[in-house]
Motif scaffolding. Structure first.
Motif: not given
Length: 193
Positions: A33-43, A46-50, A172-176
């Motif tokens: 989860m830490g790895y995924l959070y780092k990925y979200l911050k780099e892209t 991070a504000e779209y997924v908690s 995923c860019e589209d969170l449907q």
């Protein structure tokens, strides 16, 4: 990532478990989860997924403490984000996803379309409802089990499947989610490869 500092370590044994595809626990999932959070911050997403720390979901008989913890995590997160909750039922990992409107709860289970843990469903629904009431919205959330996801073939792949589901959602860019995990996936299993 959780609104507080978290420190965890992977032991050599934890790494070996992953390499040999043996049963994994919350430490491996937490580090991932830490790895995924780092990925979200780099892209800059991070504000779209908690995320909810699986170690902080107490296993209580009535579930009220867990429900309150989920409500508190939703309150601390960005209101426009989806929330990922990896949960171990005691013998099996599942992924619960709360959508950005906080009115729909999705369950991804590598064992297929069978929600055998009604206590967890009640706990999550109560947590989301508590959060909605704190915001002045007494609406009852809906609960949906998604079936178009990877399955496990043996008895140890559930944790790996949960990490894969989180990865697919984060990338995923589209969170449907209903569209992403629609239908029934046959003969697609998580393997060591």
């Amino acid at each position: 990532m959780f609104g507080r500092n978290v420190s965890t370590s992977l032991l050599r044994e934890d790494v070996m478990r992953c390499m040999e595809m043996r049963e994994i626990g919350s430490r491996q999932i937490l580090v991932y989860m830490g790895y995924l959070y780092k990925y979200l911050k780099e892209t800059n997403r991070a504000e779209y997924v908690s995320f909810v720390d699986p170690n902080k979901i107490p296993a209580t008989q009535d579930g009220s403490t867990s429900s309150q913890h989920i409500a508190n995590q939703l309150k601390a997160s960005n209101g426009d984000s989806i929330c990922l909750i990896p949960y171990n039922t005691g013998y099996h990992w599942i992924l619960t996803v709360i959508n950005e409107d906080k009115d729909t709860i999705y369950l991804l289970d590598s064992m297929g379309n069978r929600n055998r843990d009604n206590a967890w469903k009640t706990t999550v629904c109560n947590g989301v409802r508590t959060y909605l009431c704190m915001r002045g919205n007494p609406k009852r959330p809906t609960f949906k089990q998604l079936t178009g996801n990877l399955k496990q073939q043996g008895c140890v792949e559930c944790g790996y499947c949960v990490m894969q589901y989180m990865k697919e959602i984060v990338e995923c860019e589209d969170l449907q989610l209903e569209r992403k995990f629609a239908g029934c996936v046959k003969n697609q299993y998580y393997t060591q490869t």
